[in-house]
Write a protein that holds these residues in place. Sequence first.
Motif, short mmCIF file in Angstrom:
data_model
loop_
_atom_site.label_atom_id
_atom_site.label_comp_id
_atom_site.label_asym_id
_atom_site.label_seq_id
_atom_site.Cartn_x
_atom_site.Cartn_y
_atom_site.Cartn_z
N SER A 183 0.83 -1.20 0.00
CA SER A 183 0.00 0.00 0.00
C SER A 183 0.87 1.25 0.00
O SER A 183 0.62 2.20 -0.75
CB SER A 183 -0.91 0.01 1.22
OG SER A 183 -1.78 -1.08 1.20
N ALA A 184 1.87 1.22 0.83
CA ALA A 184 2.76 2.39 0.90
C ALA A 184 3.46 2.58 -0.43
O ALA A 184 3.59 3.68 -0.94
CB ALA A 184 3.78 2.18 2.01
N ARG B 105 2.47 1.60 -3.38
CA ARG B 105 1.53 2.04 -4.40
C ARG B 105 1.24 3.54 -4.24
O ARG B 105 1.11 4.27 -5.21
CB ARG B 105 0.24 1.25 -4.25
CG ARG B 105 -0.60 1.20 -5.48
CD ARG B 105 -1.63 0.10 -5.34
NE ARG B 105 -1.01 -1.14 -4.87
CZ ARG B 105 -1.70 -2.25 -4.60
NH1 ARG B 105 -2.99 -2.27 -4.77
NH2 ARG B 105 -1.06 -3.32 -4.19
N LEU B 106 1.13 3.94 -3.00
CA LEU B 106 0.82 5.35 -2.74
C LEU B 106 1.90 6.25 -3.32
O LEU B 106 1.61 7.30 -3.89
CB LEU B 106 0.72 5.56 -1.22
CG LEU B 106 0.44 6.99 -0.75
CD1 LEU B 106 -0.83 7.52 -1.38
CD2 LEU B 106 0.36 7.03 0.76
N ARG C 113 -10.97 4.13 -9.25
CA ARG C 113 -10.57 4.26 -7.85
C ARG C 113 -9.28 3.50 -7.57
O ARG C 113 -8.29 4.06 -7.13
CB ARG C 113 -11.67 3.73 -6.95
CG ARG C 113 -11.31 3.84 -5.49
CD ARG C 113 -12.43 3.34 -4.62
NE ARG C 113 -12.73 1.95 -4.90
CZ ARG C 113 -13.88 1.36 -4.64
NH1 ARG C 113 -14.85 2.06 -4.10
NH2 ARG C 113 -14.09 0.10 -4.89
N LYS D 274 -4.74 2.04 -10.05
CA LYS D 274 -3.32 1.82 -10.21
C LYS D 274 -2.95 0.62 -11.06
O LYS D 274 -1.81 0.19 -11.06
CB LYS D 274 -2.67 1.70 -8.84
CG LYS D 274 -3.19 2.68 -7.82
CD LYS D 274 -2.97 4.12 -8.28
CE LYS D 274 -3.43 5.10 -7.21
NZ LYS D 274 -3.42 6.48 -7.68
N VAL E 31 -12.91 10.08 -5.66
CA VAL E 31 -12.93 8.76 -5.06
C VAL E 31 -11.67 8.64 -4.20
O VAL E 31 -10.57 8.86 -4.68
CB VAL E 31 -12.89 7.66 -6.13
CG1 VAL E 31 -13.06 6.30 -5.47
CG2 VAL E 31 -13.97 7.89 -7.16
N ASN F 273 -8.40 7.55 -2.44
CA ASN F 273 -7.31 6.69 -2.86
C ASN F 273 -7.20 5.53 -1.87
O ASN F 273 -6.90 5.71 -0.70
CB ASN F 273 -6.02 7.50 -2.88
CG ASN F 273 -4.83 6.66 -3.26
OD1 ASN F 273 -4.62 5.59 -2.71
ND2 ASN F 273 -4.06 7.14 -4.21
N SER F 274 -7.44 4.32 -2.40
CA SER F 274 -7.51 3.18 -1.48
C SER F 274 -6.14 2.81 -0.92
O SER F 274 -6.05 2.28 0.18
CB SER F 274 -8.15 1.99 -2.18
OG SER F 274 -7.40 1.63 -3.30
N SER F 275 -5.09 3.10 -1.66
CA SER F 275 -3.76 2.77 -1.13
C SER F 275 -3.46 3.62 0.09
O SER F 275 -2.94 3.13 1.10
CB SER F 275 -2.70 3.01 -2.19
OG SER F 275 -2.91 2.18 -3.29
N ALA F 276 -3.75 4.89 -0.01
CA ALA F 276 -3.49 5.79 1.11
C ALA F 276 -4.32 5.36 2.32
O ALA F 276 -3.84 5.31 3.45
CB ALA F 276 -3.84 7.22 0.73
N ARG G 14 -5.52 2.40 2.97
CA ARG G 14 -5.04 1.14 3.51
C ARG G 14 -3.78 1.37 4.36
O ARG G 14 -3.59 0.75 5.39
CB ARG G 14 -4.70 0.21 2.34
CG ARG G 14 -4.72 -1.23 2.68
CD ARG G 14 -4.75 -2.06 1.41
NE ARG G 14 -5.79 -1.57 0.49
CZ ARG G 14 -6.02 -2.07 -0.70
NH1 ARG G 14 -5.28 -3.08 -1.14
NH2 ARG G 14 -6.97 -1.58 -1.46
#
Lengths: 354, 354
Positions: A52-53, A55-56, A115, A118, B48, B50-53, B55
């Motif tokens: 997750s980090a 990807r962010l 959403r 990525k 929307v 950001n799902s990574s952030a 998570r």
Amino acid sequence: MPEMTIKELARICGVAVSTVSRAMNDRSDVNPETRARIRAAAAQYGYVPNSSARRLKIGTTKTISVFIQGEFGQLLVEVLQQLELAFAQAGYDTTISHVADPEHANAGTVERIVREGKFGGVVFLGRYGSADREASAQLSRRLAEIDVPMVFCTTPDYSGTAALHSSISVDDHAGARELTAHLAALGHRRIAFVGAGAEPDREHAWALRLAGYRAGLKDAGIAPDDALVVASAVEEQAYTMRNGYESVSRWLTTAPKDVTALVAVCDAAAIGASRALSEAGLSVPADVSLVGFDGLDIANYFVPRLTTIVQPVPEIAQSTARVLLATMDEPGRAIEQVWIRGRLVPGDSVRALT
Amino acid sequence: MPEMTIKELARICGVAVSTVSRAMNDRSDVNPETRARIRAAAAQYGYVPNSSARRLKIGTTKTISVFIQGEFGQLLVEVLQQLELAFAQAGYDTTISHVADPEHANAGTVERIVREGKFGGVVFLGRYGSADREASAQLSRRLAEIDVPMVFCTTPDYSGTAALHSSISVDDHAGARELTAHLAALGHRRIAFVGAGAEPDREHAWALRLAGYRAGLKDAGIAPDDALVVASAVEEQAYTMRNGYESVSRWLTTAPKDVTALVAVCDAAAIGASRALSEAGLSVPADVSLVGFDGLDIANYFVPRLTTIVQPVPEIAQSTARVLLATMDEPGRAIEQVWIRGRLVPGDSVRALT
DNA sequence: CTGAAAGCGCTTACAG
DNA sequence: CTGAAAGCGCTTACAG
């Protein structure tokens, strides 16, 4: 396991986090020895980077998403496996996004792509969109606005007049035409088609196959007859045994008696049709010849073995992967429509009349 | 679409990012009007989160992962659909992790769960692990050390003596026993079992079904005969038509001539067996009776209709969802082994001898 | 080749 | 009910 972080590993190794990051990502600008030491420690302590980090920061990922809608049978499973393989070889992970309820998920589907956003690329596998034509077309157009490479595999692009997406499919039209020609060559003149949708359509598989059947009739100089076009009884599940069964059962009550052959929209429908025929006291192929489409395993094990067009799964998957990866490399790339010829495999379900 | 962030939306609405976050997450401590205003703006501008952030902050997600290994047929697809439904109702997204190559993915599977780590729960659907018993047991033990709730659906826990995981399956043993009893009640005494693995085993479906078959023979006072246990010819694809076909074809060359019935390890194998019988000039059920297991669609459309045990897909999926969700709520919860009885559905593939 | 620092977009105590 | 601020774990210019 307490989920070690990059910071802890850096402390253990006596280096900066940036060095650990570089080592883990195989960047060239790290001392090989340092890298080896860090990687060894990572393995020892079970450190795995938090995706997750990552990807962010990165924004995009080496992941391709395959969308599958609603029910899916053996064919899609096979294509899926081969796609995963091809993507893995190119260094991409594959993730499956299954949209369970096709009717209510259109907006949701789009939203989800945006959403999660990525993905390196997206494949739409099998059907997509809803039963409603206009809604599907709109979805297709909205998808085209999203800045992610995507390709349609085994499902057409419903955009409307101009194709907006690359797509790869078996050549439904040519296949059905060939099957029909095959029957005609064996002396059949009264050939029915099983599994036509209600509304006119020129993109769904059933419509392309129906058109191919008509072309095949024409090739053989046989006049088309609407009484020989069997409508789907269960249109929302057109490619199922149940639809083949119910459609033919219903039709048989009023069907012309001189029909000698059936072209089913797919193998599953052919098998359902076969049961309907059997219940009506008609035997395949003695009384009626029957052909399917797809080349599922069952076509080969059914008694009688089903004459069918085998979908070239490896080619379909490889073309899909090729087009998608190319588009990912070169975002402005022209879209591409690929139709791959299937192979007619004769079984024991067709009788020669001549 | 330029991927709007929470910050931009906050600026547009004239509030702080924290307020936007609260509004988007339906927290109670926001002024209803403020929330409505923010949500309207979010919809308008297509914001929307950001799902990574998200998570990264939250640590865990409302997502359940379903692992499927290798090939998967209609049965697993059906279970999958129902699981997705059940999880959706509980407010969880479902993601499918398909492990294409079962043999090489064991360590990878584990690593992936740990790495992605943020799943609320995990379901292992269908087979898992490799063909190697010890490797599977080890995998099972390593999985048990991971701090994520997981349950095994339609696949056993190979841990060894003590079960380490909750599991839900059809009662394979009882089902096969019932099928065998059914044949015996109709006068069959020489009943074969098709699809036995090579090594002794007491956890795989084939082994449980074989044991059930033996129990059924015993119930009926029939002495077991090893010559009637047909080994799988294609063991790595035991539950396929191909395996049924090749196993029976091979066995028929030396099979006792007095066999009157076959219990196949599953419907697919039964269909393969049927073709092998047909090629040997034996007809089902006139010469040999045949039963399957699973209750696939094809069992109902095959000619003759296959007598089989129908897997109670809804109950299996619901139990799986229930056990997993309960474990997620209460992490220390005791593991649970659930065996659900299937239903014997008679077809036309069995002939009464009496 | 390595380190210190900024920042990805979000959530959540902590104050008010 | 709302805002300012810290920080989740990583990557990547920017210096050295």
